[in-house]
Design an enzyme around this catalytic site. Structure first.
Site, PDB file in Angstrom:
ATOM      1  N   CYS A   1       9.493  43.270  -8.473  1.00  0.00           N
ATOM      2  CA  CYS A   1      10.051  43.727  -7.306  1.00  0.00           C
ATOM      3  C   CYS A   1      11.249  43.003  -6.977  1.00  0.00           C
ATOM      4  CB  CYS A   1       9.157  43.741  -6.129  1.00  0.00           C
ATOM      5  SG  CYS A   1       7.500  44.487  -6.431  1.00  0.00           S
TER       6      CYS A   1
ATOM      7  N   ARG B   1      14.190  44.437 -11.730  1.00  0.00           N
ATOM      8  CA  ARG B   1      12.835  43.703 -11.265  1.00  0.00           C
ATOM      9  C   ARG B   1      11.685  44.876 -10.905  1.00  0.00           C
ATOM     10  NH1 ARG B   1      13.580  38.072  -9.720  1.00  0.00           N
ATOM     11  NH2 ARG B   1      11.337  38.444  -9.107  1.00  0.00           N
TER      12      ARG B   1
ATOM     13  N   TRP C   1       7.985  47.580  -7.931  1.00  0.00           N
ATOM     14  CA  TRP C   1       7.364  47.451  -9.284  1.00  0.00           C
ATOM     15  C   TRP C   1       5.613  47.750  -8.512  1.00  0.00           C
ATOM     16  CZ3 TRP C   1       2.943  45.034 -11.420  1.00  0.00           C
ATOM     17  CH2 TRP C   1       2.950  45.320 -12.797  1.00  0.00           C
TER      18      TRP C   1
ATOM     19  N   ASN D   1       7.392  40.553  -1.990  1.00  0.00           N
ATOM     20  CA  ASN D   1       7.144  40.579  -3.670  1.00  0.00           C
ATOM     21  C   ASN D   1       6.065  39.543  -3.725  1.00  0.00           C
ATOM     22  OD1 ASN D   1       7.233  40.269  -6.284  1.00  0.00           O
ATOM     23  ND2 ASN D   1       8.938  39.231  -6.327  1.00  0.00           N
ATOM     24  N   GLY D   2       4.926  40.139  -4.319  1.00  0.00           N
ATOM     25  CA  GLY D   2       3.595  39.322  -4.638  1.00  0.00           C
ATOM     26  C   GLY D   2       2.404  40.116  -4.344  1.00  0.00           C
TER      27      GLY D   2
ATOM     28  N   GLU E   1       7.555  39.572 -32.564  1.00  0.00           N
ATOM     29  CA  GLU E   1       8.593  39.827 -31.626  1.00  0.00           C
ATOM     30  C   GLU E   1       9.053  41.241 -31.889  1.00  0.00           C
ATOM     31  OE1 GLU E   1      11.587  39.479 -28.352  1.00  0.00           O
ATOM     32  OE2 GLU E   1       9.416  38.733 -28.738  1.00  0.00           O
TER      33      GLU E   1
ATOM     34  N   GLU F   1       7.891  47.851 -26.176  1.00  0.00           N
ATOM     35  CA  GLU F   1       8.549  47.850 -24.933  1.00  0.00           C
ATOM     36  C   GLU F   1       9.444  48.914 -24.524  1.00  0.00           C
ATOM     37  OE1 GLU F   1       9.022  43.137 -23.332  1.00  0.00           O
ATOM     38  OE2 GLU F   1      10.187  43.888 -24.981  1.00  0.00           O
TER      39      GLU F   1
ATOM     40  N   HIS G   1      -6.677  42.373 -45.022  1.00  0.00           N
ATOM     41  CA  HIS G   1      -7.908  42.313 -44.160  1.00  0.00           C
ATOM     42  C   HIS G   1      -8.218  43.156 -43.145  1.00  0.00           C
ATOM     43  CE1 HIS G   1      -8.893  38.565 -46.554  1.00  0.00           C
ATOM     44  NE2 HIS G   1      -7.460  38.166 -46.193  1.00  0.00           N
TER      45      HIS G   1
ATOM     46  N   LYS H   1      11.349  42.770 -15.304  1.00  0.00           N
ATOM     47  CA  LYS H   1      11.794  41.749 -15.895  1.00  0.00           C
ATOM     48  C   LYS H   1      11.162  40.390 -15.797  1.00  0.00           C
ATOM     49  CE  LYS H   1      15.021  39.424 -18.411  1.00  0.00           C
ATOM     50  NZ  LYS H   1      15.072  39.851 -19.906  1.00  0.00           N
TER      51      LYS H   1
END
Length: 630
Positions: A2, A27, A82, A108-109, A503, A510, A526, A625
């Site tokens: 957020c 964000r 978000w 935010n939280g 990565e 993503e 395997h 992000k």
């Protein structure tokens, strides 16, 4: 996650807030909203009007609404969301207001006990209009303010003091994390901010002040910021600001200067932030290396480790803890430090480490890796390590961030602002800094000065070698066109290239939403080889090195099953070129530096595939992000 931006001054708040939200959209971009206070001369009894505008979707949707319904006023708060509690729709967008319309809050939280508090408030007749945890905060503040106004507890307080008291009492009831900006129609000349576990900064201006969750929102407005600490509140007026501690006593605060400019956070001539940041890697690496390589001592020097040479020489074990891309950089660091410093290294997911109780030897140091310096899990892992008495260091990109402040010492990445959600230049700078740490610890122990000098010479060549690597962009784009339609990818590498394979797979997942997996190449037999077919390309990371022939054998096993192969090889490589379907050459570098060049074509491959598939490269679905909530 957020984004929060607040403004108080003499200018109209709305355009400033919208500009700030655009800078913070990475964000969170499920919905957005704005609340402004407009002093009412026409109807004095109203004092001021609260204008509330909210819209699901991107910032542009909110901007379109504001063209039709402007939000007047020189004080305001805003938010880009978000989603955590409740779907992304208009009614769940922030800001949230109390039912009496006197309080507006952006948050935010996560408030962990919101359901209990909500039921209690509903039993008292309070009506809720959203599914979010945040609305509880607005309702609690309004309740506390009513009680203070009606009772003796509010007597003797200034008007602002009354507001602060009400907010403090409400916050004392919350369990969880928050970064808050709060306004009230009763106090039309002040913004309050509060922080616990979620970042918040004050922007100091000239007869105007700002509040934001990230300094990047303030670029072009002010270069002076104050980072709030947990349990602190800030009080902003147009011409003043101050910070209060948990007991509501004023505290001294350090004003920091932001060393980024507006151009650093803009896309410039590039179509996306991610592509710009991929191309910024050579310069970012130069910034990370600058001033840290000493030929006189044949080692690396760091100014902020804050541990004595003897303490560092006594280290018998290193734990690297991180999340996401930073975790993959840490895996590269494990190979580097163990090879050059001969110190045992363990890499831990911060999200798991914070809840484990592993035995940690006395002479163990914990190093946290993070781009933002605000990652909730990494911060919690750092704090747990400090509670147990272990020295902590941070590899971080943001000066003044929570992790940078709370670690005993650390190293800044100097990568500059990274706006694209998919991290690129932060990864390469983390690997570069870890390489220098390996050199530093190695020279404290057994590396000779000649070996140290050789590493320094090789490190200094890396930025130009990454520039050379970027020349593969056009070729990678053609390869992306060939494989953009597939549903699965395999990324395979060994030793230093196993983390790079992880990565590369993460980048593709993503931003293109293609399923991808990274594996050690030898582990393919395997289980993962069962996935190989004509529609599943395998990306092999196989520049020349001691186990090139082993990886070549793994490649042949995939080709025997008709799997398409993309090979990342050293320049001039012939053997793999005869077998692989596509070959991307990278400059020849020593094995320990190969991740810095082999990761670049993987970043470009993910970018071009996502672009061809029509995905929003900089704002991939469901992601934000900086992960500041658990």
């Amino acid at each position: 996650m957020c984004g929060i931006i607040g403004y108080i001054g003499s200018q109209e708040a709305e355009p400033i807030l919208i500009e700030g939200l655009r800078r913070l959209e990475y964000r969170g971009y499920d919905s957005s909203g704005i609340a402004t206070l407009e002093l009412s001369d026409e109807v004095p009894r109203l004092g001021c009007r609260l204008h509330l505008r909210k819209r699901a979707g991107r910032i542009q949707d909110l901007a379109d609404l504001l063209r039709e319904e402007p939000a007047r006023g020189t004080l305001g708060i805003s938010h880009t969301r978000w989603a955590t509690h409740g779907p992304a729709n208009d009614r769940n967008a922030h800001p949230h207001c109390s039912s009496d319309g006197s309080i507006a809050v952006v948050h935010n939280g996560v408030i962990e006990n919101y359901s209990t508090l909500k039921r209690q408030l509903q039993s008292e007749g309070v009506e809720f209009s959203s599914d979010t945890d945040t609305e509880v905060i607005a309702q609690l503040i309004a309740k506390q303010l009513r009680e203070l106004n009606a009772g003796r507890n509010g007597r003797g307080l200034t008007s602002t003091g009354l507001f602060v008291e009400a907010v403090s009492k409400a916050l004392a009831l919350l369990k969880g994390t928050y970064g808050l900006a709060i306004v009230s129609t009763q106090f039309p000349d002040v913004i309050l901010g509060a922080r616990l576990g979620s970042p918040l900064v004050v922007g100091v201006g000239d007869n105007e002040n700002f509040l934001a969750s990230d300094p990047s929102a303030l670029l072009g407005k002010t270069d002076k910021v104050v980072y709030l600490r947990d349990h602190q509140l800030c009080v902003l007026t147009a011409d003043d600001w101050h910070i209060l501690d948990q007991d509501r006593a004023r505290v001294e605060a350090t004003v920091h200067s932001i060393d980024w400019d507006v151009g650093d956070a803009d896309k410039g001539a590039f179509e996306h932030h991610m592509l710009k940041e991929i191309y910024e890697q050579p310069e970012a690496l130069e910034n990370a290396l600058r001033g840290r390589l000493s030929e006189a001592d044949a080692t690396a020097h760091f100014g902020g480790l804050n541990l004595t040479t003897q303490q560092l020489r006594d280290v018998e074990r290193i734990i690297l803890t991180a999340c996401g891309t930073s975790y993959h950089a840490a895996l590269v660091g494990e190979y580097l430090i163990e090879e050059f410093a001969r110190i045992p290294v363990e890499v831990e997911y911060a999200s798991e480490f914070r809840y484990r109780n592993p035995p940690i030897d006395r002479n163990t140091i914990v190093i946290a890796l993070t781009q933002s310096g605000e990652t909730a899990d990494t911060l919690a892992a750092l704090r747990e390590s400090k509670r147990k008495g272990h020295p902590t260091l941070a590899l971080c990109n943001v000066v003044g961030s929570s992790i940078a402040r709370e670690a005993d010492g650390g190293v800044y990445l100097h990568a500059g602002p990274e706006i694209g959600v998919a991290s690129t230049k932060a990864f390469t700078n983390q690997v570069a800094v870890l390489t220098m740490l390996a050199l530093y610890f190695g020279r404290l122990r057994h590396l000779s000065s000649l070996q140290g000098m050789q590493m320094i010479r090789e490190l200094r060549e890396i930025p130009d070698l990454v520039r050379q690597t970027l020349r593969c962009d056009k070729q990678v784009r053609h390869i992306a066109e060939k494989f953009a339609h597939v549903r699965n990818f395999l990324y395979l590498g060994r030793q230093y290239h196993y983390p790079v394979a992880l990565e590369g797979a993460l980048k593709l997942k993503e931003i293109s939403y293609i399923h991808a997996e990274g594996y050690p190449a030898a582990e393919m037999k395997h289980g993962p080889i069962a996935l190989v077919d004509e529609q599943t390309p395998s990306v092999f990371l196989m520049p020349r090195g001691p186990i090139f022939d082993k990886v070549m054998s793994n490649l042949m096993e995939v080709k025997a099953r008709r799997g398409p192969v993309i090979a990342i090889v050293s320049e001039g490589e012939i053997e793999a070129a005869h077998v692989a379907d596509e070959v991307i050459e990278v400059p020849s570098v020593p094995e320990y530096l190969q991740p810095l060049v082999t990761v670049v074509p993987l970043q470009l491959l993910a970018y071009h595939i996502a672009r061809i598939r029509g995905c929003d490269v900089d704002k991939p679905r469901n992601l934000a992000k900086s992960v500041t909530v658990e």
